[in-house]
Design a protein around this motif. Structure first.
Motif, PDB file in Angstrom:
ATOM      1  N   GLY A 144       2.771  -7.145  -2.020  1.00 25.85           N
ATOM      2  CA  GLY A 144       3.097  -6.929  -0.616  1.00 25.85           C
ATOM      3  C   GLY A 144       3.104  -5.497  -0.137  1.00 25.85           C
ATOM      4  N   GLN A 145       2.218  -4.663  -0.681  1.00 32.19           N
ATOM      5  CA  GLN A 145       2.080  -3.281  -0.188  1.00 32.19           C
ATOM      6  C   GLN A 145       0.947  -3.269   0.853  1.00 32.19           C
ATOM      7  OE1 GLN A 145       4.696  -2.313  -1.746  1.00 32.19           O
ATOM      8  NE2 GLN A 145       4.400  -3.926  -3.268  1.00 32.19           N
ATOM      9  N   PHE A 146       1.124  -2.481   1.910  1.00 29.04           N
ATOM     10  CA  PHE A 146       0.216  -2.596   3.049  1.00 29.04           C
ATOM     11  C   PHE A 146       0.236  -1.302   3.847  1.00 29.04           C
ATOM     12  CE2 PHE A 146      -1.134  -4.837   7.048  1.00 29.04           C
ATOM     13  CZ  PHE A 146      -2.194  -5.563   6.515  1.00 29.04           C
ATOM     14  N   ILE A 147      -0.946  -0.785   4.186  1.00 25.27           N
ATOM     15  CA  ILE A 147      -1.064   0.317   5.148  1.00 25.27           C
ATOM     16  C   ILE A 147      -2.094  -0.125   6.172  1.00 25.27           C
ATOM     17  CG2 ILE A 147      -1.574   2.757   5.544  1.00 25.27           C
ATOM     18  CD1 ILE A 147      -1.002   3.212   2.544  1.00 25.27           C
ATOM     19  N   PHE A 148      -1.658  -0.332   7.398  1.00 27.37           N
ATOM     20  CA  PHE A 148      -2.478  -0.893   8.481  1.00 27.37           C
ATOM     21  C   PHE A 148      -2.820   0.223   9.454  1.00 27.37           C
ATOM     22  CE2 PHE A 148      -2.346  -2.552  12.855  1.00 27.37           C
ATOM     23  CZ  PHE A 148      -3.295  -3.556  12.823  1.00 27.37           C
ATOM     24  N   VAL A 149      -4.104   0.324   9.816  1.00 28.07           N
ATOM     25  CA  VAL A 149      -4.577   1.364  10.728  1.00 28.07           C
ATOM     26  C   VAL A 149      -5.331   0.692  11.872  1.00 28.07           C
ATOM     27  CG1 VAL A 149      -6.000   3.429  10.961  1.00 28.07           C
ATOM     28  CG2 VAL A 149      -4.784   2.996   8.810  1.00 28.07           C
ATOM     29  N   ASN A 150      -4.862   0.910  13.096  1.00 24.95           N
ATOM     30  CA  ASN A 150      -5.485   0.332  14.281  1.00 24.95           C
ATOM     31  C   ASN A 150      -5.875   1.471  15.230  1.00 24.95           C
ATOM     32  OD1 ASN A 150      -6.018  -0.868  16.822  1.00 24.95           O
ATOM     33  ND2 ASN A 150      -4.745  -2.634  16.332  1.00 24.95           N
ATOM     34  N   PRO A 151      -7.125   1.959  15.128  1.00 22.68           N
ATOM     35  CA  PRO A 151      -7.516   3.104  15.957  1.00 22.68           C
ATOM     36  C   PRO A 151      -7.454   2.832  17.455  1.00 22.68           C
ATOM     37  CG  PRO A 151      -9.037   2.801  14.124  1.00 22.68           C
ATOM     38  CD  PRO A 151      -8.178   1.582  14.174  1.00 22.68           C
ATOM     39  N   THR A 152      -7.860   1.628  17.886  1.00 21.21           N
ATOM     40  CA  THR A 152      -7.881   1.332  19.320  1.00 21.21           C
ATOM     41  C   THR A 152      -6.496   1.417  19.926  1.00 21.21           C
ATOM     42  OG1 THR A 152      -9.785  -0.119  18.993  1.00 21.21           O
ATOM     43  CG2 THR A 152      -8.550  -0.372  21.045  1.00 21.21           C
ATOM     44  N   GLU A 153      -5.509   0.862  19.228  1.00 22.95           N
ATOM     45  CA  GLU A 153      -4.140   0.826  19.745  1.00 22.95           C
ATOM     46  C   GLU A 153      -3.299   2.011  19.274  1.00 22.95           C
ATOM     47  OE1 GLU A 153      -3.203  -1.366  21.928  1.00 22.95           O
ATOM     48  OE2 GLU A 153      -5.002  -2.633  21.826  1.00 22.95           O
ATOM     49  N   GLN A 154      -3.889   2.882  18.431  1.00 18.64           N
ATOM     50  CA  GLN A 154      -3.186   4.060  17.912  1.00 18.64           C
ATOM     51  C   GLN A 154      -1.892   3.670  17.176  1.00 18.64           C
ATOM     52  OE1 GLN A 154      -4.106   7.737  18.354  1.00 18.64           O
ATOM     53  NE2 GLN A 154      -5.922   6.431  18.196  1.00 18.64           N
ATOM     54  N   VAL A 155      -2.006   2.635  16.360  1.00 16.78           N
ATOM     55  CA  VAL A 155      -0.858   2.123  15.605  1.00 16.78           C
ATOM     56  C   VAL A 155      -1.141   2.235  14.110  1.00 16.78           C
ATOM     57  CG1 VAL A 155       0.475   0.036  15.021  1.00 16.78           C
ATOM     58  CG2 VAL A 155      -0.062   0.548  17.414  1.00 16.78           C
ATOM     59  N   VAL A 156      -0.136   2.686  13.373  1.00 15.45           N
ATOM     60  CA  VAL A 156      -0.144   2.692  11.908  1.00 15.45           C
ATOM     61  C   VAL A 156       1.114   1.980  11.433  1.00 15.45           C
ATOM     62  CG1 VAL A 156       0.076   4.132   9.833  1.00 15.45           C
ATOM     63  CG2 VAL A 156      -1.513   4.795  11.661  1.00 15.45           C
ATOM     64  N   ILE A 157       0.959   1.073  10.467  1.00 11.19           N
ATOM     65  CA  ILE A 157       2.104   0.361   9.906  1.00 11.19           C
ATOM     66  C   ILE A 157       2.057   0.484   8.391  1.00 11.19           C
ATOM     67  CG2 ILE A 157       3.255  -1.883   9.656  1.00 11.19           C
ATOM     68  CD1 ILE A 157       2.120  -2.665  12.374  1.00 11.19           C
ATOM     69  N   ALA A 158       3.148   0.953   7.803  1.00 13.54           N
ATOM     70  CA  ALA A 158       3.281   1.011   6.349  1.00 13.54           C
ATOM     71  C   ALA A 158       4.353   0.014   5.930  1.00 13.54           C
ATOM     72  CB  ALA A 158       3.651   2.415   5.895  1.00 13.54           C
ATOM     73  N   LEU A 159       4.021  -0.808   4.946  1.00 18.21           N
ATOM     74  CA  LEU A 159       4.902  -1.897   4.516  1.00 18.21           C
ATOM     75  C   LEU A 159       5.009  -1.860   2.997  1.00 18.21           C
ATOM     76  CD1 LEU A 159       6.410  -4.514   5.510  1.00 18.21           C
ATOM     77  CD2 LEU A 159       4.259  -5.718   5.161  1.00 18.21           C
ATOM     78  N   GLN A 160       6.231  -1.820   2.498  1.00 20.51           N
ATOM     79  CA  GLN A 160       6.495  -1.859   1.059  1.00 20.51           C
ATOM     80  C   GLN A 160       7.323  -3.099   0.753  1.00 20.51           C
ATOM     81  OE1 GLN A 160       8.430   1.981   0.757  1.00 20.51           O
ATOM     82  NE2 GLN A 160       6.534   2.983   0.120  1.00 20.51           N
ATOM     83  N   SER A 161       6.931  -3.833  -0.279  1.00 19.03           N
ATOM     84  CA  SER A 161       7.569  -5.116  -0.568  1.00 19.03           C
ATOM     85  C   SER A 161       7.731  -5.313  -2.063  1.00 19.03           C
ATOM     86  CB  SER A 161       6.735  -6.279   0.000  1.00 19.03           C
ATOM     87  OG  SER A 161       6.394  -6.066   1.355  1.00 19.03           O
ATOM     88  N   ALA A 162       8.520  -6.328  -2.399  1.00 21.11           N
ATOM     89  CA  ALA A 162       8.726  -6.726  -3.792  1.00 21.11           C
ATOM     90  C   ALA A 162       8.581  -8.245  -3.884  1.00 21.11           C
ATOM     91  CB  ALA A 162      10.088  -6.267  -4.302  1.00 21.11           C
ATOM     92  N   TRP A 163       7.393  -8.729  -3.495  1.00 19.40           N
ATOM     93  CA  TRP A 163       7.144 -10.159  -3.656  1.00 19.40           C
ATOM     94  C   TRP A 163       7.319 -10.525  -5.129  1.00 19.40           C
ATOM     95  CZ3 TRP A 163       1.776 -10.561  -0.771  1.00 19.40           C
ATOM     96  CH2 TRP A 163       1.974 -10.311   0.600  1.00 19.40           C
ATOM     97  N   ARG A 164       7.680 -11.768  -5.393  1.00 20.38           N
ATOM     98  CA  ARG A 164       7.890 -12.180  -6.765  1.00 20.38           C
ATOM     99  C   ARG A 164       6.595 -12.558  -7.476  1.00 20.38           C
ATOM    100  NH1 ARG A 164      10.093 -10.102  -9.650  1.00 20.38           N
ATOM    101  NH2 ARG A 164      10.241 -11.798 -11.162  1.00 20.38           N
ATOM    102  N   GLN A 165       5.472 -12.538  -6.771  1.00 25.68           N
ATOM    103  CA  GLN A 165       4.174 -12.725  -7.404  1.00 25.68           C
ATOM    104  C   GLN A 165       3.175 -11.778  -6.732  1.00 25.68           C
ATOM    105  OE1 GLN A 165       5.797 -15.668  -6.293  1.00 25.68           O
ATOM    106  NE2 GLN A 165       5.147 -15.432  -4.156  1.00 25.68           N
ATOM    107  N   PRO A 166       2.099 -11.434  -7.423  1.00 24.17           N
ATOM    108  CA  PRO A 166       1.173 -10.454  -6.855  1.00 24.17           C
ATOM    109  C   PRO A 166       0.627 -10.846  -5.488  1.00 24.17           C
ATOM    110  CG  PRO A 166       0.703 -10.785  -9.180  1.00 24.17           C
ATOM    111  CD  PRO A 166       1.719 -11.825  -8.800  1.00 24.17           C
ATOM    112  N   ARG A 167       0.356 -12.141  -5.291  1.00 21.23           N
ATOM    113  CA  ARG A 167      -0.160 -12.615  -4.005  1.00 21.23           C
ATOM    114  C   ARG A 167       0.750 -13.710  -3.494  1.00 21.23           C
ATOM    115  NH1 ARG A 167      -4.084 -11.884  -7.621  1.00 21.23           N
ATOM    116  NH2 ARG A 167      -5.741 -10.376  -7.163  1.00 21.23           N
TER     117      ARG A 167
END
Length: 401
Positions: free
Chosen positions: A353-376
């Motif tokens: 559940g690690q995630f770095i989201f980049v949205n150039p049109t909307e000028q949004v960046v989201i960073a997400l750190q997680s500890a899911w109990r399975q890789p997916r």
């Protein structure tokens, strides 16, 4: 705006609380393990620069954000608890609309990147191209790594490595019988023997011509990292400090895991950093490598080249059965929808559940750190996508005066 929870640092002082294998943890030691990879693996420090990029508060706070999943309205607190979220940062035009922590994390906690590090490695290819250390993305990898001559990688271009279209055989799943290449990569890592990762890659057979089939490969990312080291004559962490950490204005040093003491960085994963600094990396990419000090570190147009598919095998809906995504240069491209708020967006994805989201049109960046109990976790992924869409939509409107 921010909700910095205590880091529970006292719980992390005992090395026994850190599992030796990051993919094999208990619910009790998973978060300390993700926080403290420097305790169990050799690493090299990614030094921060002299100036820190400020992340001021955005005019619209998303503290009360809710979103709908499966016909049910969900709030952020429920989402974070259910999905074991360790950190969530949402930036609009480089300003913090939301910053929250969980799983014992706080603003000063470093967290393992998993495969989001692949996107950092690919960005360093762009930096080396900008510097002239790499002449062209269509150069063959053995021009920089003579060791790959005679292997299945001989003749494979840097561009096809970035697309993960080398045609070299690789099975990413860690299979039970221990024959997958990913399993063999793990064994090479555990050996702590210098050169063990490239030794493995040199032994792989060819499965397809290059440029024909997308095949996700952590080994490919490790090869790219070795290529950048050879091209620049610098350890990957040092080059990252110069081209990403300093120009992005990181607030703290990061760590990059090594295959052995003093050895090569594990370029397919292995970066540990603070949540805000992963957000600053996303912001640097969103701004097309224009450092906040004004000095460009990437070729013009690199963001749009790296963030979107540029070949048939990496096109939307072509990667794997059931997935609408596309693939750029070590970035997952978000499929466009009619009138969609995330058209043109792309993301770095990592296990658990690690995630770095980049949205150039909307000028949004989201960073997400997680500890899911399975890789997916497909349910968690669907919920996070719904949260991101709701956040981007909410930030489209002006706050009430």
């Amino acid at each position: 705006m921010a909700n910095p929870a205590p880091t529970n640092a006292a719980d992390d002082t005992d090395p026994a609380r850190v599992a030796p294998d990051i993919t094999n943890t208990t619910p009790e030691n998973q978060a300390p393990t993700f926080r403290n990879q420097d305790q169990v693996w050799p690493h090299r420090v990614i030094r921060r620069g002299d100036a820190v990029r400020p992340l001021p508060p955005h005019a619209r706070s998303l503290a009360d954000l809710t979103f709908e999943v499966g016909g049910v309205r969900v709030g952020l607190s429920e989402n974070m608890a259910r999905r074991r979220t360790a950190g969530l940062l949402i930036l609009k035009r480089g300003e913090i609309a939301l910053e929250r922590y969980g799983m014992g994390n706080g603003p000063e906690s470093r967290w393992a990147s998993m495969s989001t590090a692949k996107s950092i490695t690919a960005t360093l290819v762009g930096a080396a191209l900008h510097d002239g250390a790499i002449g062209s993305l269509d150069d063959r990898c053995e021009q920089y790594l003579p060791r790959m001559r005679g292997s299945a990688y001989e003749g494979v271009t840097i561009r096809n490595l970035l697309r993960m279209c080398s045609g070299v055989a690789w099975r990413e799943e860690n299979d039970a019988d221990g024959r997958s290449e990913d399993y063999r990569l793990g064994k090479a890592m555990v050996s702590r023997r210098p050169g063990s990762v490239l030794d493995l890659l040199c032994k792989l057979p060819r499965a397809q011509p290059q440029g024909v089939v997308f095949n996700y490969s952590t080994g490919e990312s490790c090869l790219i990292g070795a290529l950048v080291v050879a091209a620049t004559g610098r350890p990957l962490a040092d080059y990252c400090a110069e081209k990403i950490w300093g120009p992005a204005g990181m607030e703290a040093d990061g760590y990059w895991q090594l295959e052995s003491e003093g050895g090569m960085e594990l370029a397919g994963f292995g970066v540990s950093a603070r949540l805000r600094d992963f957000g600053r990396f996303g912001q640097l990419v969103l701004e097309d490598g224009e450092a906040f000090s004004g000095r460009p570190v990437l070729p013009p147009g690199w963001r749009d080249l790296a963030g979107q598919p540029d070949s048939a095998p990496t096109g939307f809906g072509r990667l794997m059965p059931g997935s609408p995504a596309g693939y750029g240069y070590h970035w997952w491209a978000v499929p466009p929808l009619p009138g969609g708020v995330n058209n043109g967006a792309f993301a770095a994805n990592g296990a658990f559940g690690q995630f770095i989201f980049v949205n150039p049109t909307e000028q949004v960046v989201i960073a997400l750190q997680s500890a899911w109990r399975q890789p997916r976790d497909s349910d968690a992924a669907v919920e996070n996508i719904a949260m991101i869409r709701a956040a981007v939509s909410a930030l489209r409107t002006e706050p009430p005066s």
